[in-house]
Motif scaffolding. Structure first.
Motif, PDB file in Angstrom:
ATOM      1  N   GLU A  58      -5.254 -18.874  -2.777  1.00 34.95           N
ATOM      2  CA  GLU A  58      -5.231 -17.673  -1.933  1.00 34.95           C
ATOM      3  C   GLU A  58      -4.373 -16.571  -2.555  1.00 34.95           C
ATOM      4  OE1 GLU A  58      -6.667 -16.773   1.059  1.00 34.95           O
ATOM      5  OE2 GLU A  58      -7.969 -18.509   0.765  1.00 34.95           O
ATOM      6  N   ARG A  76      -6.048 -15.076  -5.525  1.00 32.44           N
ATOM      7  CA  ARG A  76      -7.134 -14.191  -5.074  1.00 32.44           C
ATOM      8  C   ARG A  76      -6.580 -12.856  -4.564  1.00 32.44           C
ATOM      9  NH1 ARG A  76     -10.365 -15.932  -0.127  1.00 32.44           N
ATOM     10  NH2 ARG A  76      -8.920 -14.462   0.672  1.00 32.44           N
ATOM     11  N   ILE A  77      -5.493 -12.905  -3.838  1.00 31.79           N
ATOM     12  CA  ILE A  77      -4.883 -11.667  -3.322  1.00 31.79           C
ATOM     13  C   ILE A  77      -4.407 -10.801  -4.476  1.00 31.79           C
ATOM     14  CG2 ILE A  77      -2.870 -10.763  -2.085  1.00 31.79           C
ATOM     15  CD1 ILE A  77      -3.157 -13.243  -0.215  1.00 31.79           C
ATOM     16  N   VAL A 129      -5.286 -10.833  -7.672  1.00 34.38           N
ATOM     17  CA  VAL A 129      -6.317 -10.385  -8.602  1.00 34.38           C
ATOM     18  C   VAL A 129      -7.273  -9.379  -7.949  1.00 34.38           C
ATOM     19  CG1 VAL A 129      -8.325 -11.158  -9.946  1.00 34.38           C
ATOM     20  CG2 VAL A 129      -6.203 -12.471 -10.008  1.00 34.38           C
ATOM     21  N   PHE A 130      -7.646  -9.603  -6.711  1.00 28.40           N
ATOM     22  CA  PHE A 130      -8.735  -8.819  -6.133  1.00 28.40           C
ATOM     23  C   PHE A 130      -8.324  -7.757  -5.120  1.00 28.40           C
ATOM     24  CE2 PHE A 130     -10.829 -12.849  -7.364  1.00 28.40           C
ATOM     25  CZ  PHE A 130     -11.668 -12.316  -8.337  1.00 28.40           C
ATOM     26  N   ARG A 131      -7.075  -7.770  -4.664  1.00 27.15           N
ATOM     27  CA  ARG A 131      -6.698  -6.782  -3.642  1.00 27.15           C
ATOM     28  C   ARG A 131      -5.869  -5.659  -4.271  1.00 27.15           C
ATOM     29  NH1 ARG A 131      -7.254  -7.947   1.943  1.00 27.15           N
ATOM     30  NH2 ARG A 131      -8.064 -10.037   2.195  1.00 27.15           N
ATOM     31  N   ARG A 132      -6.114  -4.475  -3.777  1.00 26.92           N
ATOM     32  CA  ARG A 132      -5.267  -3.362  -4.169  1.00 26.92           C
ATOM     33  C   ARG A 132      -3.975  -3.446  -3.371  1.00 26.92           C
ATOM     34  NH1 ARG A 132      -8.519   1.633  -2.734  1.00 26.92           N
ATOM     35  NH2 ARG A 132      -8.739   0.366  -0.882  1.00 26.92           N
ATOM     36  N   ASP A 184      -4.103  -2.693   0.231  1.00 30.57           N
ATOM     37  CA  ASP A 184      -4.820  -3.654   1.090  1.00 30.57           C
ATOM     38  C   ASP A 184      -4.024  -4.939   1.353  1.00 30.57           C
ATOM     39  OD1 ASP A 184      -6.927  -1.882   1.182  1.00 30.57           O
ATOM     40  OD2 ASP A 184      -7.926  -2.798  -0.554  1.00 30.57           O
TER      41      ASP A 184
END
Length: 163
Positions: free
Chosen positions: A78, A81-82, A84-87, A90
């Motif tokens: 998790e 993922r946060i 790598v993929f969240r700005r 966000d």
């Protein structure tokens, strides 16, 4: 007699196993030295443990460890993922207050350590009266869900183990 020789049996076993892990070789000599350390250290430190925690369901410890290990694996995914993929805009970091039903200092310590070991959450402080724990979450839109999850997955199991 046995209680004087092994004032903390679980600590004795843990010390012996840690010794064997440190030397990385299981031989009769290492096992004997580990056993000596496992017996001597608890005897020498027994006066500093006046109120030893009482563990009511030792088999629940294995269940607790498995749950924590599983949660650490999932939390690592998790958090990755946060990151790598969240700005940054966000990511919703939140402080969550966890009201505690635990009263044993050892159980509260294990709970705080578990929360900190789980990526994405950190135990920040314990209230002065020990009734609540302040936890920082890297990202959540549901602080109540985080609180309920910690209470259900960790605190309830620790209550069974320690109280």
């Amino acid at each position: 007699m046995l209680r004087k020789l092994l004032p903390h049996p679980l600590l004795s076993l843990t010390l012996t196993l840690v010794w064997l892990a440190l030397v990385n070789t299981v031989t009769p000599g290492n096992l004997l030295l580990g056993a000596i350390l496992g017996i001597a250290v608890p005897i020498l430190t027994a006066p500093y443990w006046p109120n030893r925690p009482r563990i009511r369901h030792p088999l629940k410890i294995a269940e607790y460890i498995l749950v924590v290990l599983w949660d650490i694996v999932i939390a690592n995914i998790e958090v990755a993922r946060i990151i790598v993929f969240r700005r940054n805009e966000d990511i919703h970091s939140k402080w969550v207050c966890i009201p505690l039903e635990l009263t044993s200092p050892e159980a509260i310590t294990v709970l705080a350590g578990t929360i900190t070991m789980t990526p994405g959450t950190v135990s920040a402080t314990l209230s002065a009266d020990g009734s609540s724990l302040l936890v920082h979450c890297l990202h959540t839109d549901d602080p109540d869900g985080v609180r309920d999850g910690i209470k259900a997955r960790y605190e309830s199991r620790l209550k069974e183990i320690f109280q």
